[in-house]
Design an enzyme around this catalytic site. Structure first.
Site, PDB file in Angstrom:
ATOM      1  N   CYS A  97       0.840  -1.213   0.000  1.00  0.00           N
ATOM      2  CA  CYS A  97       0.000   0.000   0.000  1.00  0.00           C
ATOM      3  C   CYS A  97       0.869   1.256   0.000  1.00  0.00           C
ATOM      4  CB  CYS A  97      -0.960   0.017   1.185  1.00  0.00           C
ATOM      5  SG  CYS A  97      -2.084  -1.355   1.226  1.00  0.00           S
ATOM      6  N   ARG A 131     -10.505   7.190  -5.465  1.00  0.00           N
ATOM      7  CA  ARG A 131      -9.797   6.033  -4.928  1.00  0.00           C
ATOM      8  C   ARG A 131     -10.206   4.774  -5.671  1.00  0.00           C
ATOM      9  NH1 ARG A 131      -7.267   7.553  -0.110  1.00  0.00           N
ATOM     10  NH2 ARG A 131      -6.701   5.402   0.340  1.00  0.00           N
ATOM     11  N   HIS A 197      -3.944  -5.632   0.171  1.00  0.00           N
ATOM     12  CA  HIS A 197      -3.918  -5.907   1.603  1.00  0.00           C
ATOM     13  C   HIS A 197      -5.090  -6.834   1.887  1.00  0.00           C
ATOM     14  CE1 HIS A 197      -6.421  -2.178   1.476  1.00  0.00           C
ATOM     15  NE2 HIS A 197      -7.130  -2.850   2.348  1.00  0.00           N
TER      16      HIS A 197
END
Lengths: 249, 484
Positions: A97, A131, A197
Site C-alpha cells: 500500500c 480512490r 492488503h
C-alpha cells in the site's frame, strides 16, 4: 545447531499499519514456527538506522496520508542507505500500500507536491481524483500457474512501472496499479511491492513461503526446502475471496 | 408548494408502511429517502417545527447508546423528544423521524378535535427537541440542512476504511463543519477532551468538554489499534499518562506542548461491574468546585462510561436538572445488539456488536471480566454497512481470550478470514468450529454452550441484523424496529 531464524526489520509499525499489516507479520512468524523455524522481529522506528547485524526481510506497510509524509522524510534521512545496501545484497523486501508507493522513485500528491521515495522499485505514483477500492484477484508469474493472489485494494495513487521493474501480477478482477494497464504491484530481484492488503499473506500462503525461502537463503547462503504445510483454512479463505470478487463484478 | 410538500409526505409515509408490511425492513429510513428526493427542503422544513432545536450525536462508536441516554434524560425532564431509529443515521433517517413525529401529532390533533384524545398530555404546539445519532460522513450535510442546537462529537477510530477513507479525512470534515456557518453562535459543541483529534476543533465556538479522570481505569500503553497517535498541531508523537479506550486518554505533545484540555464535565470515579452495570461520579455539574453527581447506569464497560458522560454533559448544556439526568440514565436499557440479552434453548445469548477494532477490543475487555469458560460466536460479514474490507479483524486484540475459552464458533461471509485470524493469533484450529451458514453456526454455538450457560455473540453490523432475524424466526426476540 540453533534454530534457523529470519531477521525481520519491520519499518514504522506504529505509523504505518492502517490496513492490518500486523496480519502479514503474524503469518511470516506463524509459518516459520509451524516448521520449527523462527522469526526475530526488529522494529524500525523514526530516526533509527538498520539494526546491527542486518536483516533478511524488510517490511513496510500502509499509513494515513499525513503519517506517510512524515515517514517518507525520515525514511530518506535515516534508512535509505541501509535499505539500498540490504536489498541490493539479496535481502527480501515487502512493501504494501503506502509502503509500495514509498518504495518507488517519487509520489506526486493531489496538491501537486512531490514526495521523494526510496527508489528500490522502478515505479512512480501520482495521486488520482478518486480512490480505487475493492476486492482484487491477480495471476502472478512468481509461481507456476495458477499463481493466483487475492486481496483488497484501496488507493488514490496511480502507479506506473518503469523498465527496471516487472509487475507482480496481471489483474483478473479489480483495478491494480493504475486502473488502466491491468498490471498490479512490482517486483525487482527479491523486492516486492503491491497494493494488495486484506492483509496480503494470510490468504496467499504461497507468497509468504516464497518470501521466507528467499529470506532464509539470504541469511544462510543455501536454499531451504520449506516443507508444505496443511493449509486448509488458508485455501478456504482464498477461494471465498475469489468467489467474493467474482460475485461483485 | 405547501400542497406538494403534503403530497410528498403522504407518499413517503406510505412507502415506509409498505416496507414494514412486506417484511423488507423496519421502514426506518425509506420514507425519509423518498421524501428527501421528492422535496429537498423537507429536512429543514420539518426540523423547523422543533421548538427546542436539534441535537446531533456523531462518533465512530457510541452514537446509538448516547442518543438513547440523552433522550432519556430529556424525557425525564418532561421534554417531548423526537429521535431517529437505531442505525437510521443518514439524512433519510433524520427526515423519516421528523415525518413520523409530524404525522403522529396530526393524528393526535385530529383525535383531540373529535373529542377522543382529551386529557392526554400530548401537545401540538411548537415544543419538542430532536435527538439524532448521525453517521460520521453525513454530519456536515445534515447540519447544513438543519442548524443544530448542539453537536456532540465523541470519538474517531479506524472503521470502514473503504467507505469513509482514512480518519484524517473525517477529522478534516468535522473541523470544516466547526468553522462553517452551519454552526451558529447558539450552537453548543460537546467534545471529548480525551480524543486528541477532537478536543481542540471548537476554537471560537461555545464548547463543553467532557472526559474521564479516574486514573484507576484504563491502561498505560496504547493498544495496537490506536489511531490518533500524533499531534494535530505539530505532527510530533503524543505521550499518554492514561489510556482509556483506543487512543483516547490523557494525552500531551512533548513537541509543541498541546495537551488534553481540562474537561468541564468529567467522570472523576468510574466503577465497572459486568456487562450491565456501571457507576460514575461526575464532577463539574455545578461549575468548578460544585457538588458531584452520582449516576448508575444499566450498561457495562469503559466505552459506556464515555457514552454516559457525553450524554450528561449534553443534558447539562441543555439545562436538564441533575435529578432528571440521574433518573434518565438509570432507566436506559442496552440498545439492540449492545450487550442485548436473548434467551434461546435454555441458554442466555448476549449480542455484542463488534464492527471495528476499538469496539471489538472494548467488548473483549468486558468479556475478560465475565466468568470463564467463555462460549463465543463471532460473525464477520463484509457488506456495505460492515465495510467491505475485512482487514480490520487483524487489528483486534483477540489473543487475551484464548486462555478463557470454552468454545468458539466462527461464521459469516468471511468466516474463513476469522479462522485465519484466530489460528495465526495462536488458537489451535481444533478449538474452534467454522460454519458458513448462520443458522448452522447458531445451532453449533448453542450446542457447544452448556444448558444454563451464556453464549456471547460478536457480530458485525449486518451480521447482527441477520442474527436477530434468525432469533426472531426462532421466536426468541422481536424485530428491532419495535423498540421504543
Amino acid at each position: 545447531m540453533s534454530t534457523p531464524t529470519v531477521r525481520l526489520w519491520h519499518l514504522y509499525p506504529r505509523e504505518m499499519n492502517i490496513y492490518a499489516d500486523r496480519g502479514n507479520i503474524a503469518v511470516l512468524r506463524g509459518r516459520l514456527r509451524r516448521r520449527g523455524l523462527d522469526l526475530e522481529l526488529r522494529e524500525g522506528r523514526p530516526g533509527e538506522p538498520a539494526p546491527g547485524g542486518g536483516a533478511d526481510l524488510v517490511y513496510l506497510g500502509g499509513g494515513q496520508d499525513r503519517d506517510q509524509l512524515n515517514v517518507a522524510a525520515d525514511l530518506i534521512a535515516t534508512k535509505a542507505t541501509d535499505l539500498h545496501a540490504l536489498l541490493g545484497g539479496g535481502a527480501v523486501g515487502l512493501f504494501v500500500c503506502g509502503g509500495y508507493q514509498l518504495a518507488g522513485h517519487r509520489y506526486r500528491t493531489a496538491a501537486g507536491a512531490t514526495v521523494e521515495g526510496l527508489g528500490v522499485l522502478d515505479i512512480e505514483t501520482t495521486a488520482g481524483a478518486d480512490r480505487l477500492i475493492g476486492d482484487i484477484v491477480l495471476t502472478s508469474d512468481l509461481r507456476p500457474a495458477p499463481g493466483r493472489l487475492v486481496g483488497y485494494e484501496n488507493h488514490a495513487g496511480r502507479t506506473t512501472l518503469g523498465g527496471g521493474a516487472k509487475a507482480l501480477g496481471r489483474v483478473v478482477e479489480g483495478h491494480g496499479n493504475n486502473g488502466r494497464d491491468r498490471t498490479e504491484g512490482a517486483v525487482a530481484n527479491r523486492t516486492v511491492g503491491t497494493y494488495l492488503h486484506g492483509p496480503l499473506l494470510p490468504k496467499n500462503p504461497w507468497l509468504a513461503d516464497l518470501l521466507l525461502g528467499w529470506a532464509l537463503e539470504h541469511r544462510y547462503g543455501r536454499s531451504f526446502d520449506l516443507e508444505p504445510l496443511e493449509d486448509r483454512l488458508e485455501q478456504a479463505a482464498h477461494s471465498a475471496a475469489v468467489a467474493r470478487a467474482n460475485r461483485r463484478r | 408548494m405547501r400542497c406538494v410538500g403534503r403530497l410528498a409526505e403522504m407518499i413517503a409515509a406510505s412507502a415506509g408502511a409498505l416496507s414494514r408490511a412486506t417484511g423488507r425492513g423496519g421502514g426506518t429510513s425509506l420514507p425519509g429517502m423518498v421524501l428527501n428526493r421528492l422535496d429537498p427542503g423537507a429536512l429543514r422544513r420539518l426540523g423547523g417545527g422543533l421548538g427546542g432545536g436539534a441535537v446531533y450525536i456523531s462518533a465512530t462508536n457510541g452514537k446509538t447508546t448516547t442518543a438513547r441516554l440523552l433522550s432519556a434524560c430529556l424525557r425525564a425532564d418532561g421534554r417531548d423528544v423526537t429521535a431517529n431509529a437505531a442505525g437510521a443515521n443518514l439524512a433519510s433517517g433524520v427526515t423519516a423521524a421528523l415525518l413520523a413525529r409530524k404525522r403522529s401529532r396530526r393524528a393526535t390533533g385530529r383525535a383531540r378535535r373529535r373529542g377522543r384524545g382529551r386529557g392526554h398530555g400530548e401537545t401540538t404546539g411548537c415544543g419538542g427537541i430532536g435527538v439524532f445519532e448521525v453517521d460520521e460522513a453525513a454530519l456536515s450535510e445534515i447540519a447544513g440542512a438543519l442548524q443544530p442546537r448542539a453537536v456532540v462529537l465523541m470519538n474517531l477510530f479506524r472503521d470502514q476504511l473503504d467507505r469513509y477513507g482514512e480518519l484524517e479525512a473525517i477529522t478534516e470534515r468535522w473541523s470544516d463543519l466547526a468553522r462553517s456557518h452551519s454552526l451558529g453562535p447558539a450552537t453548543t459543541l460537546v467534545l471529548n477532551a480525551d480524543d486528541p483529534a477532537l478536543a481542540h476543533i471548537g476554537a471560537d465556538l461555545n464548547v463543553v468538554l467532557f472526559g474521564i479522570d479516574d486514573p484507576a481505569v484504563g491502561r498505560r500503553e496504547l493498544p495496537h489499534a490506536a489511531d490518533t497517535v500524533r499531534c494535530g498541531s505539530c505532527g510530533g508523537p503524543l505521550s499518554h499518562d492514561l489510556v482509556t479506550v483506543g487512543h483516547l486518554g490523557h494525552w500531551r505533545c512533548d513537541g509543541c506542548g498541546l495537551r488534553r484540555p481540562e474537561p468541564h464535565i468529567s467522570a472523576r470515579r468510574v466503577r465497572l461491574d459486568g456487562l450491565d452495570h456501571l457507576e460514575l461520579t461526575i464532577a463539574g455539574m455545578n461549575g468548578p468546585g460544585g457538588a458531584d453527581l452520582e449516576v448508575v447506569a444499566g450498561l457495562g464497560g469503559l466505552h459506556n462510561a464515555y457514552n454516559v458522560t457525553a450524554a450528561i454533559a449534553t443534558a447539562a448544556a441543555l439545562d436538564v436538572p441533575a435529578e432528571a439526568i440521574g433518573e434518565g440514565i438509570a432507566g436506559v436499557q442496552a440498545a439492540f445488539g449492545r450487550a442485548e440479552q436473548v434467551s434461546l434453548d435454555g441458554r442466555t445469548l448476549r449480542l455484542l456488536l463488534a464492527k471495528n477494532p476499538t469496539g471489538a477490543n472494548e467488548n473483549i475487555r468486558c468479556l475478560l471480566a465475565e466468568p470463564a469458560p467463555l462460549n463465543l460466536l463471532v460473525v464477520l460479514n463484509d457488506r456495505t454497512a460492515d465495510g467491505r474490507d475485512p482487514s480490520w479483524i487483524w487489528d483486534v486484540d483477540y489473543e487475551p481470550l484464548w486462555d478463557r475459552i470454552g468454545s468458539v464458533t466462527l461464521a459469516g461471509d468471511r468466516c474463513w478470514e476469522l479462522a485465519l485470524r484466530f489460528s495465526y493469533g495462536g488458537l489451535d484450529p481444533a478449538r474452534f468450529q467454522v460454519r458458513e451458514s448462520l443458522p448452522d453456526a447458531l445451532d453449533s454455538a448453542v450446542a457447544a454452550t452448556p444448558p444454563g450457560g451464556v453464549l456471547y455473540a460478536l457480530p458485525t453490523y449486518t451480521a447482527l441484523l441477520d442474527l436477530r432475524a434468525e432469533l426472531v424466526r426462532r421466536g426468541a426476540t422481536h424485530d428491532f424496529w419495535q423498540e421504543t
